[in-house]
Motif scaffolding. Structure first.
Motif, mmCIF file in Angstrom:
data_model
loop_
_atom_site.group_PDB
_atom_site.id
_atom_site.type_symbol
_atom_site.label_atom_id
_atom_site.label_comp_id
_atom_site.label_asym_id
_atom_site.label_seq_id
_atom_site.Cartn_x
_atom_site.Cartn_y
_atom_site.Cartn_z
ATOM 1 N N PRO A 612 0.817 -1.317 -0.094
ATOM 2 C CA PRO A 612 -0.021 -0.165 -0.024
ATOM 3 C C PRO A 612 0.788 1.421 -0.084
ATOM 4 C CG PRO A 612 -0.848 -1.599 1.670
ATOM 5 C CD PRO A 612 0.394 -1.983 0.900
ATOM 6 N N VAL A 613 2.206 1.085 0.605
ATOM 7 C CA VAL A 613 2.749 2.215 0.469
ATOM 8 C C VAL A 613 3.168 2.708 -0.937
ATOM 9 C CG1 VAL A 613 5.452 3.236 1.213
ATOM 10 C CG2 VAL A 613 4.067 1.413 2.451
ATOM 11 N N GLN A 614 3.242 1.887 -1.900
ATOM 12 C CA GLN A 614 3.617 2.300 -3.152
ATOM 13 C C GLN A 614 2.500 3.326 -3.647
ATOM 14 O OE1 GLN A 614 6.415 1.636 -4.364
ATOM 15 N NE2 GLN A 614 6.370 2.960 -5.971
ATOM 16 N N ALA A 615 1.180 2.933 -3.376
ATOM 17 C CA ALA A 615 0.053 3.719 -3.875
ATOM 18 C C ALA A 615 -0.212 5.163 -3.043
ATOM 19 C CB ALA A 615 -1.200 3.179 -3.795
ATOM 20 N N VAL A 616 0.190 5.186 -1.963
ATOM 21 C CA VAL A 616 0.369 6.404 -1.173
ATOM 22 C C VAL A 616 1.290 7.451 -1.902
ATOM 23 C CG1 VAL A 616 0.771 7.424 1.308
ATOM 24 C CG2 VAL A 616 -0.634 5.312 0.890
ATOM 25 N N LEU A 617 2.442 6.809 -2.282
ATOM 26 C CA LEU A 617 3.498 7.694 -2.858
ATOM 27 C C LEU A 617 3.129 8.339 -4.042
ATOM 28 C CD1 LEU A 617 6.842 5.390 -2.317
ATOM 29 C CD2 LEU A 617 6.248 7.661 -1.431
ATOM 30 N N ALA A 618 2.194 7.695 -4.800
ATOM 31 C CA ALA A 618 1.744 8.388 -5.980
ATOM 32 C C ALA A 618 0.681 9.208 -5.807
ATOM 33 C CB ALA A 618 1.369 6.983 -7.034
ATOM 34 N N GLN A 619 -0.052 9.036 -4.721
ATOM 35 C CA GLN A 619 -1.171 9.765 -4.394
ATOM 36 C C GLN A 619 -0.970 11.384 -3.682
ATOM 37 O OE1 GLN A 619 -3.712 7.392 -2.314
ATOM 38 N NE2 GLN A 619 -4.016 5.991 -3.831
ATOM 39 N N GLN A 620 0.194 11.190 -2.811
ATOM 40 C CA GLN A 620 0.374 12.337 -2.220
ATOM 41 C C GLN A 620 0.605 13.769 -3.127
ATOM 42 O OE1 GLN A 620 -0.389 11.940 1.018
ATOM 43 N NE2 GLN A 620 1.529 11.011 2.235
ATOM 44 N N GLN A 621 -0.035 14.682 -2.589
ATOM 45 C CA GLN A 621 0.162 16.020 -3.347
ATOM 46 C C GLN A 621 -0.102 17.100 -2.362
ATOM 47 O OE1 GLN A 621 -2.330 15.564 -6.971
ATOM 48 N NE2 GLN A 621 -0.333 15.669 -8.302
ATOM 49 N N PRO A 622 0.659 17.126 -1.188
ATOM 50 C CA PRO A 622 0.368 18.119 -0.345
ATOM 51 C C PRO A 622 0.617 19.781 -0.892
ATOM 52 C CG PRO A 622 2.417 17.235 -0.021
ATOM 53 C CD PRO A 622 1.878 16.364 -1.083
ATOM 54 N N GLN A 623 1.389 19.733 -1.968
ATOM 55 C CA GLN A 623 1.648 21.267 -2.314
ATOM 56 C C GLN A 623 0.254 21.752 -3.055
ATOM 57 O OE1 GLN A 623 2.893 18.670 -3.531
ATOM 58 N NE2 GLN A 623 2.830 18.189 -5.846
ATOM 59 N N VAL A 624 -0.589 20.855 -3.272
ATOM 60 C CA VAL A 624 -1.913 21.517 -4.046
ATOM 61 C C VAL A 624 -2.798 21.946 -2.837
ATOM 62 C CG1 VAL A 624 -3.887 20.804 -5.216
ATOM 63 C CG2 VAL A 624 -1.822 19.662 -5.702
ATOM 64 N N GLU A 625 -3.049 21.291 -1.908
ATOM 65 C CA GLU A 625 -3.722 21.935 -0.563
ATOM 66 C C GLU A 625 -2.958 22.782 -0.231
ATOM 67 O OE1 GLU A 625 -5.106 20.046 3.616
ATOM 68 O OE2 GLU A 625 -3.966 18.818 2.196
ATOM 69 N N PHE A 626 -1.740 22.936 -0.057
ATOM 70 C CA PHE A 626 -0.950 24.261 0.302
ATOM 71 C C PHE A 626 -1.282 25.427 -0.588
ATOM 72 C CE2 PHE A 626 2.474 27.059 -0.313
ATOM 73 C CZ PHE A 626 2.709 27.777 0.989
ATOM 74 N N SER A 627 -1.182 25.225 -1.841
ATOM 75 C CA SER A 627 -1.599 26.473 -2.643
ATOM 76 C C SER A 627 -2.909 26.785 -2.528
ATOM 77 C CB SER A 627 -1.460 25.802 -4.110
ATOM 78 O OG SER A 627 -0.059 25.525 -4.352
ATOM 79 N N GLU A 628 -3.964 26.113 -2.314
ATOM 80 C CA GLU A 628 -5.316 26.596 -2.117
ATOM 81 C C GLU A 628 -5.415 27.495 -0.792
ATOM 82 O OE1 GLU A 628 -8.054 26.253 -3.722
ATOM 83 O OE2 GLU A 628 -6.679 25.298 -5.139
ATOM 84 N N LEU A 629 -4.389 26.764 0.596
ATOM 85 C CA LEU A 629 -4.423 27.816 1.761
ATOM 86 C C LEU A 629 -3.697 28.967 1.447
ATOM 87 C CD1 LEU A 629 -3.247 24.949 4.263
ATOM 88 C CD2 LEU A 629 -5.620 26.200 4.414
ATOM 89 N N GLU A 630 -2.754 29.118 0.548
ATOM 90 C CA GLU A 630 -1.930 30.414 0.468
ATOM 91 C C GLU A 630 -2.737 31.372 -0.320
ATOM 92 O OE1 GLU A 630 2.284 31.596 -1.579
ATOM 93 O OE2 GLU A 630 1.324 29.671 -2.403
ATOM 94 N N LYS A 631 -3.558 30.804 -1.399
ATOM 95 C CA LYS A 631 -4.601 31.653 -1.973
ATOM 96 C C LYS A 631 -5.789 32.350 -0.943
ATOM 97 C CE LYS A 631 -4.339 29.040 -6.462
ATOM 98 N NZ LYS A 631 -4.973 28.426 -7.410
ATOM 99 N N SER A 632 -6.018 31.516 -0.104
ATOM 100 C CA SER A 632 -7.104 32.250 0.845
ATOM 101 C C SER A 632 -6.498 33.138 1.773
ATOM 102 C CB SER A 632 -7.705 30.664 1.714
ATOM 103 O OG SER A 632 -6.684 30.356 2.695
ATOM 104 N N GLY A 633 -5.155 33.277 1.709
ATOM 105 C CA GLY A 633 -4.633 34.393 2.586
ATOM 106 C C GLY A 633 -4.314 33.922 4.082
ATOM 107 N N GLU A 634 -4.470 32.443 4.195
ATOM 108 C CA GLU A 634 -4.235 31.741 5.513
ATOM 109 C C GLU A 634 -2.554 32.297 5.934
ATOM 110 O OE1 GLU A 634 -4.538 30.834 8.801
ATOM 111 O OE2 GLU A 634 -6.153 29.624 7.621
ATOM 112 N N GLN A 635 -2.597 32.798 7.285
ATOM 113 C CA GLN A 635 -1.289 33.280 7.912
ATOM 114 C C GLN A 635 -1.086 32.233 8.993
ATOM 115 O OE1 GLN A 635 0.518 36.439 7.515
ATOM 116 N NE2 GLN A 635 -0.094 35.737 5.639
ATOM 117 N N ASP A 636 -1.782 31.483 9.571
ATOM 118 C CA ASP A 636 -1.596 30.525 10.603
ATOM 119 C C ASP A 636 -0.221 29.651 10.146
ATOM 120 O OD1 ASP A 636 -1.402 28.595 12.564
ATOM 121 O OD2 ASP A 636 -2.991 29.217 13.358
ATOM 122 N N ILE A 637 0.894 29.691 10.723
ATOM 123 C CA ILE A 637 1.806 28.654 10.372
ATOM 124 C C ILE A 637 1.594 27.038 10.444
ATOM 125 C CG2 ILE A 637 4.300 28.008 10.545
ATOM 126 C CD1 ILE A 637 4.850 30.883 11.382
#
Length: 807
Positions: A612-637
């Protein structure tokens, strides 16, 4: 809401209703520091407690507070210290020979002892005191005080004994300096007063630089200390030296009204004239009215020259400057303001002829505040209109004491605020200690009090960490978890407890700012919330969040989070440091993104295909979720970092999952275990992130100060190392005991007594028959020897069976 009552020193007894002069507004003057030395914990107690009350008035009760504080920058203590420092500086530049320097220090040593510790030179001692006989005389004269007793042998130690110890400490250093030749380096305490006695009258005070250099440096240090303690700055600051012309005019009006008189260039307040006009003197401390010791302390050096005073209790409004003292012009000649007049003038200038609150340490009640009241009410006195009310409410902060003596610069028994924050306290922890005692009570910090404060802080810290972690888990992009944890539910018991806590806290703060009770209300609610949150997996987190946000608000009002701003609508408190107002998201998350990238790379290197680790490696895209937070103006580190932390944690969870389910070879399994531990114990710990493993759910991500986690890791490592050391020592001890056992068993029973010098002859079985003196072995002893030989036969047979050889 309960009406606010307040403990007013002008009306001793029960708290009285607080009704300010103007509805919704509070005018407040606080006595600030005398800027001649670094501030200590006693000052912290005063100013932090004052700050807590000010914050409660503003942010809980909604008052607009105009807070004025003074800096005393001309005073006997300032003058003496600045002058002495300059004289010592000049003295060190003189081309003295070693013998001349020693003679100077020796004379200072004797003068200091004679002035402060006369018992060191008793009538029975013909020889003069010197560094060689000092120790013996110290023990003989003051041994009882050094052992914790009193000078008289009766009662408990107090300030008098503290002074003796202070003087002896100074002489200890000086005696050591005389013996070792370090001289000026170690004898400063005795040199300063001696040099002052020699040269003060020749000191040129037309240049006031030595005085202003000292006061400006100490004022800056005080402001820095208050900032470090998260004490709000005053709305207005006043300094005595900026008010001298106004002080002169103020004194003139008191003289013109017949409440003061001039004598030998000084002006004294006429207490009798004041009282004869229908006014009351010493309203705060009537019992101290005739206390000569306090009167003299209030007058400072002027108390030694009373010529011209009508009565000893009359106090100086204006002091004639003596040689070596700074001076300003006045109708009575060159002089300087009296100690008490400064506050009357500056407070009246900023707040008018009446104010709501005047505050300061309890030691200022008499004579300082009583004299302030008298001279101010004399200034505003109008015939036929009765007594003038200059202050409505006097608040006096309790002492901080050490071993029964107040913490004091003059007693040199203090720990500076700078040192305390560097070695003993955090600003939050110190404030919690003060919150746990009533502001007007004396406080002696005990280990038990510190423990209670630590427990209170830890309980809230853990509560905030846990609720934020659970809310983050519930808000993660996993609908099942979110639905389960944040489902709408009916009003429960915790909601009712929150509403009751709000009422109880308001009642406590309305009762003269009873923070100890308020702190218990908060602690009780947090403990109830923890029980509720932990009793089941589907606890209503919205209710717990409501509790956490209310507790956060009160913590903010109390000043426990320097990074928080009113109306304190956040969740939890910060690390204790003020963060930058604006956060650059990409810069803020770099460390978290770097850890994820490293973990991702290391997991790929394990080559865990078909898991299952191999599938998780392929799915993980934290930068996408971060980009949405950045666009929203989030300031909480923390929120910005969560996408990368969730991705890292999920990879670790998958690694843990395959250890018991996947068919891994031993080397790969060990590599997976090592990586899993490294992620938790090092990669994330060093970022200030703690992972709590959960059964059948993702690990809980908690933000905890990195220093705390690293310290815990090092402590755990040290404990494991100690256990391993003890285990190894036990193993060696067992091996040694085993070796000794078989070494003893190796000896044949026939030979065990032979060679022993106590015996002369043995029988065929090897048992002794004669002692070394030729006499027969007694029968009783022979029986004991036979029993010993029988035991040896048994262990020797075991030895032969085990090793097959004999000695």
């Amino acid at each position: 809401m309960a009406s606010l009552t307040i403990q007013n020193s002008l009306a001793p007894g029960s708290a009285v209703p607080f009704v300010p002069l103007e509805d919704g507004k509070v005018s407040w003057y606080a006595c600030g520091p005398t800027t001649y030395d670094l501030s200590h914990l006693g000052h912290a107690r005063n100013y932090v407690s004052t700050d807590i009350i000010r914050r409660i008035l503003m942010h809980h009760f909604g008052f607009s507070v105009n807070f004025v504080m003074n800096f005393t920058d001309v005073d006997d203590k300032i003058i003496i210290k600045a002058r002495r420092n300059k004289l010592l500086e000049l003295e060190t530049r003189k081309p003295y020979s070693p013998e001349q320097r020693r003679e100077l220090v020796f004379k200072a040593f004797q003068a200091y002892a004679s002035s402060n510790l006369p018992l060191l030179q008793s009538a029975d001692d013909a020889a003069d005191l010197d560094e060689n006989n000092y120790q013996a005389r110290k023990e003989a004269a003051y041994g009882r005080v050094l052992a914790g007793g009193t000078i008289t042998g009766e009662g408990k130690p107090s300030d008098a004994e503290a002074k003796v110890k202070m003087y002896l400490n100074a002489l200890d250093s000086a005696a050591q300096a005389l013996r070792t030749g370090t001289l000026f380096d170690s004898a400063e305490d005795i040199l300063l007063p001696y040099l002052d006695s020699l040269y003060k009258e020749t000191f040129d005070t037309r240049d006031q630089t030595p005085f202003t250099d000292l006061t400006q440096a100490m004022e800056k240090a005080f402001v820095d200390d208050m900032t470090a303690l998260n004490v709000l700055p005053p709305d207005a600051v006043t300094r005595v030296t900026e008010y001298v012309p106004q002080i002169v005019k103020f004194v003139e009006q008191i003289v013109d009204k017949g409440f003061a008189y001039e004598a030998n260039g000084s002006v004294y307040f006429d207490i009798a004239a004041f009282e004869n006009a229908g006014n009351t003197y010493a309203r705060l401390r009537p019992e101290s009215k005739n206390d000569k010791a306090l009167q003299e302390e209030g007058e400072g050096s002027l108390s030694k020259t009373l010529e011209g005073k009508k009565r000893s209790g009359d106090f100086a409004l204006w002091k004639k400057s003596k040689a070596g003292e700074p001076f300003w012009p006045s109708p009575w000649g060159a002089g300087r303001p009296g100690w008490h007049i400064e506050c009357s003038v500056m407070a009246s200038d900023k707040l008018g002829e009446q104010m709501d609150i005047h505050s300061g340490g309890i030691d200022l009640a008499f004579p300082h505040h009583d004299n302030e009241l008298a001279q101010s009410e004399a200034y505003f006195h109008e015939c036929g209109k009765g007594e003038h009310t200059w202050v409505k409410y006097f608040l006096h902060m309790g002492h901080l004491s050490i071993a029964g003596s107040k913490m004091s610069k003059s007693l040199k028994n203090f720990q500076t605020i700078q040192d305390a924050l560097a070695t003993t306290y955090t600003a939050r922890n110190m404030r919690i200690v003060f919150l746990m005692g009533k502001w007007n009570d004396g406080v002696e910090i005990s280990p038990d009090m510190r423990k209670q404060a630590d427990n209170w802080e830890t309980t809230l810290d853990n509560f905030f960490t846990n609720i934020k972690a659970k809310l983050s888990e519930a808000e993660a992009p996993t609908s099942a978890v979110k639905d389960l944890s944040l489902a709408d539910k009916s009003v429960d018991g915790l909601t009712e407890e929150l509403e009751q806590a709000k009422k109880d806290l308001n009642a406590a703060l309305s009762n003269s700012f009873d923070t100890p009770t308020a702190m218990q209300v908060i602690l009780r609610l947090v403990r109830d919330a923890n029980i509720y949150m932990n009793k089941s997996a589907d606890a209503n987190l919205q209710t717990v969040e409501a509790v956490a946000r209310w507790v956060t608000k009160i913590a903010g009002i109390f000043g426990l989070d320097p990074g928080a701003q009113p109306p304190y609508e956040g969740l939890g408190w910060g690390s204790g440091e003020i963060r930058a107002a604006v956060v650059d998201p990409k810069t803020a998350i770099k460390p978290y993104a770097a850890v994820f990238a490293k973990v991702n790379e290391d997991v790929q290197a394990l080559n865990l295909a078909h898991t299952p680790v191999q599938a998780v490696l392929a799915q993980q895209q934290p930068q996408v979720e971060f980009s949405e937070l950045e666009k929203s103006g989030e300031q909480d580190i923390e929120k910005l970092a969560l996408p990368y932390l969730r991705a890292t944690s999920r990879l670790r969870d998958e690694l843990r999952g395959i250890i018991s389910t996947a068919a891994l070879d031993p080397m790969t399994k060990q590599a997976v275990l090592s990586l899993s531990d490294r992620i938790r114990d090092y990669d994330l710990t060093d970022l200030g992130v703690q992972l709590d493993d959960q059964t059948d759910r993702p690990s809980l991500i908690k933000f905890v100060p990195a220093a705390k986690l690293i310290a815990a890791r090092e402590e755990k490592s040290a404990l494991l190392a100690e256990k391993a050391k003890q285990k190894e020592e036990a193993r060696r001890a067992r091996e040694k005991a085993e070796e000794e056992k078989w070494a003893k068993a190796k000896v044949s029973p026939l030979d065990m007594f032979k060679g022993d010098a106590k015996y002369l002859e043995w029988d065929a079985e090897g048992l002794p028959t004669k002692l070394a003196d030729g006499s027969e072995v007694p029968k009783s002893q022979a029986k004991k020897l036979k029993k010993e030989q029988d035991r040896q036969k048994k262990v020797h047979e075991e030895y032969l069976v085990k090793f097959g050889t004999s000695a």
